[in-house]
Write a protein that holds these residues in place. Structure first.
Motif, mmCIF file in Angstrom:
data_model
loop_
_atom_site.group_PDB
_atom_site.id
_atom_site.type_symbol
_atom_site.label_atom_id
_atom_site.label_comp_id
_atom_site.label_asym_id
_atom_site.label_seq_id
_atom_site.Cartn_x
_atom_site.Cartn_y
_atom_site.Cartn_z
ATOM 1 N N VAL A 86 4.251 -11.892 0.195
ATOM 2 C CA VAL A 86 3.782 -10.598 0.699
ATOM 3 C C VAL A 86 2.492 -10.791 1.475
ATOM 4 N N PRO A 87 2.408 -10.339 2.722
ATOM 5 C CA PRO A 87 1.156 -10.467 3.473
ATOM 6 C C PRO A 87 0.054 -9.638 2.831
ATOM 7 N N THR A 88 -1.185 -10.020 3.062
ATOM 8 C CA THR A 88 -2.329 -9.296 2.498
ATOM 9 C C THR A 88 -3.284 -8.892 3.606
ATOM 10 N N ILE A 89 -2.774 -8.281 4.663
ATOM 11 C CA ILE A 89 -3.616 -7.842 5.767
ATOM 12 C C ILE A 89 -4.236 -6.501 5.395
ATOM 13 N N VAL A 90 -5.467 -6.532 4.983
ATOM 14 C CA VAL A 90 -6.189 -5.309 4.658
ATOM 15 C C VAL A 90 -7.540 -5.378 5.328
ATOM 16 N N GLY A 91 -8.208 -4.228 5.458
ATOM 17 C CA GLY A 91 -9.535 -4.213 6.042
ATOM 18 C C GLY A 91 -9.568 -3.464 7.344
ATOM 19 N N ALA A 92 -10.697 -3.573 8.026
ATOM 20 C CA ALA A 92 -10.924 -2.803 9.245
ATOM 21 C C ALA A 92 -10.287 -3.499 10.437
ATOM 22 N N ASN A 93 -8.968 -3.566 10.473
ATOM 23 C CA ASN A 93 -8.241 -4.146 11.592
ATOM 24 C C ASN A 93 -7.670 -3.036 12.465
ATOM 25 N N PRO A 94 -7.402 -3.312 13.727
ATOM 26 C CA PRO A 94 -6.831 -2.264 14.595
ATOM 27 C C PRO A 94 -5.463 -1.837 14.096
ATOM 28 N N TRP A 95 -5.101 -0.580 14.437
ATOM 29 C CA TRP A 95 -3.756 -0.127 14.142
ATOM 30 C C TRP A 95 -2.768 -0.980 14.931
ATOM 31 N N PRO A 96 -1.491 -0.974 14.558
ATOM 32 C CA PRO A 96 -0.497 -1.679 15.384
ATOM 33 C C PRO A 96 -0.603 -1.234 16.841
ATOM 34 N N ALA A 97 -0.555 -2.219 17.735
ATOM 35 C CA ALA A 97 -0.814 -1.920 19.146
ATOM 36 C C ALA A 97 0.226 -0.981 19.733
ATOM 37 N N GLN A 98 1.459 -1.097 19.279
ATOM 38 C CA GLN A 98 2.519 -0.284 19.866
ATOM 39 C C GLN A 98 3.567 0.035 18.810
ATOM 40 N N VAL A 99 3.990 1.271 18.773
ATOM 41 C CA VAL A 99 5.022 1.680 17.827
ATOM 42 C C VAL A 99 6.379 1.358 18.436
ATOM 43 N N PRO A 100 7.221 0.572 17.767
ATOM 44 C CA PRO A 100 8.534 0.222 18.344
ATOM 45 C C PRO A 100 9.359 1.466 18.623
ATOM 46 N N PRO A 110 4.649 13.414 15.617
ATOM 47 C CA PRO A 110 5.300 12.091 15.599
ATOM 48 C C PRO A 110 4.281 10.979 15.364
ATOM 49 N N ILE A 111 4.777 9.849 14.905
ATOM 50 C CA ILE A 111 3.891 8.741 14.573
ATOM 51 C C ILE A 111 3.176 8.192 15.804
#
Length: 765
Positions: free
Chosen positions: A137-151, A323-324
């Motif tokens: 399981v990835p553990t990407i947490v913290g002040a990272n940018p939102w996903p650049a583009q919603v598929p 919408p998202i």
């Protein structure tokens, strides 16, 4: 024994191990260290025992008295009766957390990992399926940018849930041999959702990101947290919301402002393989101040308008239909963490200033900090780097940042700021830089606008640039901050006046207060305009500008009772610049029927430090029935050691039976707080004021002795609290929520125009 004392300082005085799990005893309690050879007694307390100092000292005196009475000691030496004391930083807490982390690792409860509660029987098909799904399981947490583009090829899932406070994982997942006392488990913010199999699988395995949010475009201020899941190219989102007008919001955001951490409880559909509940804990760093900002701005928006009862429900429905792709749309002008670390040339700095100006637009900045998750600390670091470079390259910043430049120490006052800019700009012109001719001309024009708006004498370099004699008469301006307190005079003032009235004069982003006609006739005309909610802030700001006339000041102060909280914060810097002109009116406002007006008056009187305020402040200290008395005590402390005699006199008045709205015991506590503020204002523990308060603690008058003793015992806590309110220190772990006093100090000492509505800002500039 010295080794044991050293060990106690590091690990605490407790010894032993838990008979069940074998863990070492950890904890801080008070203990006494004696050194007879040097006649030294040291009372050591835990960092959490600051409020217990007086009780611990009393217990120590009782213990010594009992031993003397029992004949164990012939007498009690003075050094034992008057021990020193120290608060140990709780290093055992760190050790305890490490031990807990070790236990958590053993039980596979890492942050963001799968947490079955309860799991399927060991060895079963469901258990094997769950184990396979949890691997890697990835553990990407913290002040990272939102996903650049919603598929666009895959339908994205959005969920809406209400935030609640619940016991943490430690309370829910204890084994049968562990304590069942949930009262010791920390409550954390929790989101609970019922999901279908697909959603259960996605949210159970995806990498998660979290942000605090304040959403402004749904007809009601919506506050909470936003979680985004990203797994195998699929994006899903959960908005956890709490009604900003409810009591629950304060508890939720108090927790988030200590540490931005949320527990996610995911329940699957009954009868399926993924039906067991999954608990995940998601956190982010450096966003605690953002959480506090979201609650403050949300409540400010709630206070500015009236909403029907169903407004919150309608806003939730509107959010549910959004919408998202719309929810994850970023601010129009972005700022990237770490931007503008190296601004080498004037052209780079010019571009950075323009970008910072448009990014700091109120609406855009609110989106960056309250939705996109740009850390407040990171924004402040970017702003400081750009402003520092602008001073070094002689480029005047936009007007919204002028006070920030003074407050951050980049210039001592506006006079110093103008001189530094002109000197750097002249050196750049002489040595050559990479600005084009229009930018160079605009750079000089902005320096001239700064001098005109703040009623400053033109620097020598600027005078030479525009062809004026360098030794022209100085125009009237205020001391300290360098802000204007009078109209222009002499030939120089006439030249500046003609320049301001020239329609062909160049304008810049720095703005100009007099860009539009804000002149009003007499006091009657001012009072009429101050009754208009759409005009009163602009009119009040213009009326107090350049020092203000006595009639205008009286009219503005009469209208303050109608100002809302945001308007009060916006006008406070202008009132502060009046100095002693405003003291008499502020003293009257200590008796206002509005708490925020009284609080603002006390804060401003504390900054003015006028001795004539002594009696009104003491009267307010004895009669104020709200927490405004803390600001009153701080203002009394700013008046210096002369306040000590008056505080003692107030104590005697109460002891003689004079009636006050508060109880005598409460008044003595307030007097002690004010005495502590005097010591802090006069230099702290090493000052003469401390010696004076220590002498009062030996007074034969019981109330005065108790008040002075309380002042000495709480000196550190009062000092920290005062620094936190003034913005000199970060807020304590218990909360990052600032309140009116903290915001008022920020408005005075480091204000910007982003507390104004954008339309008002445009009118003023």
């Amino acid at each position: 024994m010295p080794e044991e004392a050293s060990r106690a300082h590091k690990e605490g005085p407790l010894r032993g191990r838990c008979p069940t799990c074998g863990a070492a005893a950890l904890g801080r309690v008070d203990w006494l260290e004696l050194e007879p050879s040097s006649e030294r007694a040291l009372l050591v307390l835990g960092a959490h025992q600051r409020h217990q100092l007086v009780e611990v000292l009393r217990d120590h005196m009782d213990a010594v008295s009992q031993r003397v009475a029992a004949g164990e000691h012939g007498c009690a030496h003075a050094w034992i009766l008057r021990p020193l004391w120290r608060f140990e930083e709780d290093q055992t807490v760190t050790a305890g957390r490490e031990y807990e982390a070790e236990l958590a690792a053993r039980s596979e409860r890492e942050t963001t990992a799968r947490r079955p509660a309860p799991g399927p029987p060991e060895g079963s098909e469901a258990a094997r399926a769950a184990g396979a799904a949890s691997a890697g399981v990835p553990t990407i947490v913290g002040a990272n940018p939102w996903p650049a583009q919603v598929p666009e090829t895959e339908a994205a899932d959005t969920y809406l849930a209400m935030l609640t406070m619940d016991r943490g994982l430690g309370a829910k997942d204890r084994g049968p041999g562990e304590s069942q006392d949930d009262s010791q488990a920390e409550e954390i913010v929790t989101i609970a959702l019922d999901l279908d199999d697909a959603g259960h699988s996605l949210w159970g395995q995806a990498a998660l990101q979290i942000r605090p949010i304040h959403l402004r475009d749904h007809g009601y201020p919506l506050t909470g947290v936003r979680l985004v899941a990203s797994y195998l190219g699929r994006i899903a989102l959960i908005d956890g919301i709490v009604d900003v007008g409810s009591e629950e919001a304060a508890h939720v955001f108090a927790s988030l402002s200590r540490r931005l951490r949320v527990q996610l409880i995911l329940r699957g559909s009954q009868g399926s393989i993924g039906s067991s509940a999954i608990r995940r804990e998601v956190s982010a760093r450096d966003l605690e101040r953002n959480a506090a900002l979201c609650l403050e701005s949300g409540r400010a928006a709630l206070a500015r308008s009236e909403y029907p009862r169903e407004a919150f429900v309608r806003a939730l429905e509107h959010l549910r239909e959004t919408p998202i792709s719309e929810r994850l749309r970023g601010a129009q002008q972005t700022l990237v963490a770490g931007a503008y670390r190296h601004l080498i040339s004037p052209r780079e700095t010019w571009v950075a200033l323009d970008h910072l100006e448009v990014a700091s637009n109120k609406r855009n900045l609110a989106h960056l900090l309250e939705v996109d998750g740009l850390s407040v600390d990171e924004y402040e670091a970017i702003r400081r780097r750009v402003l520092l470079a602008s001073v070094e390259h002689g480029l005047c910043a936009p007007r919204r940042f002028w006070r920030r430049i003074i407050a951050s120490g980049l210039a001592d006052n506006f006079d110093d700021y103008a001189i530094k800019l002109a000197r750097a700009r002249a050196e750049a012109d002489q040595d050559g830089d990479d600005l084009d001719s229009e930018q160079r001309a605009a750079g000089w024009a902005r320096i001239g606008e700064l001098c005109d708006l703040k009623q400053l004498e033109y620097p020598v370099e600027y005078s030479r640039k525009i062809g004026l004699e360098p030794d022209r008469p100085r125009r009237a301006h205020g001391s300290g901050s360098g802000s204007g307190s009078g109209s222009g005079s002499g030939s120089g003032g006439g030249v500046a006046s003609r320049r301001r009235s020239d329609p062909n004069r160049s304008r810049s982003a720095a703005g100009e207060i007099n860009a539009r006609d804000t002149h009003v006739g007499g006091a009657a005309s001012i009072r009429d305009q101050l009754r208009d909610p759409e005009l009163r802030l602009r009119v009040a700001t213009a009326s107090l500008g350049n020092g203000g006339s006595p009639e205008a000041i009286d009219a503005v102060f009469d209208a303050l009772e109608e100002f809302d909280e945001e308007e009060l914060l916006a006008i406070i810097p202008s009132v502060a610049e009046l100095g002693t002109q405003a003291v008499s009116a502020l003293q009257t406002k200590l008796e206002s029927s509005r708490q925020q007006v009284r609080q603002a008056a006390a804060i401003l009187l504390g900054i003015a430090q006028d001795q004539s305020s002594m009696v009104p402040l003491l009267r307010c200290l004895a009669r104020e029935e709200t927490r405004v008395w803390f600001d009153v005590a701080r203002a009394i402390g700013g008046l210096g050691t002369s306040a000590l005699d008056r505080l003692c006199a107030l104590s005697r008045q109460s002891a003689r039976g004079e009636q006050f709205p508060i109880q005598h015991r409460e008044l003595v506590a307030r007097i002690g707080r004010a005495m502590a503020e005097v010591v802090i204002a006069e230099g702290g523990p090493e000052s003469i004021a401390r010696d004076m308060v220590e002498a009062l603690s030996q007074s034969s008058e019981t109330d005065i002795s108790v008040a002075a003793g309380r002042a000495l015992a709480t000196l550190h806590d009062v000092s920290v609290a005062s620094a936190q309110i003034r913005g000199e220190r970060s807020l304590p772990d218990t909360t990052q929520l600032r309140g009116f006093a903290r915001r008022a100090y920020e408005a005075i000492l480091v204000p910007e125009l982003d507390i104004l509505d954008e339309e008002l800002e445009a009118e003023i500039l």
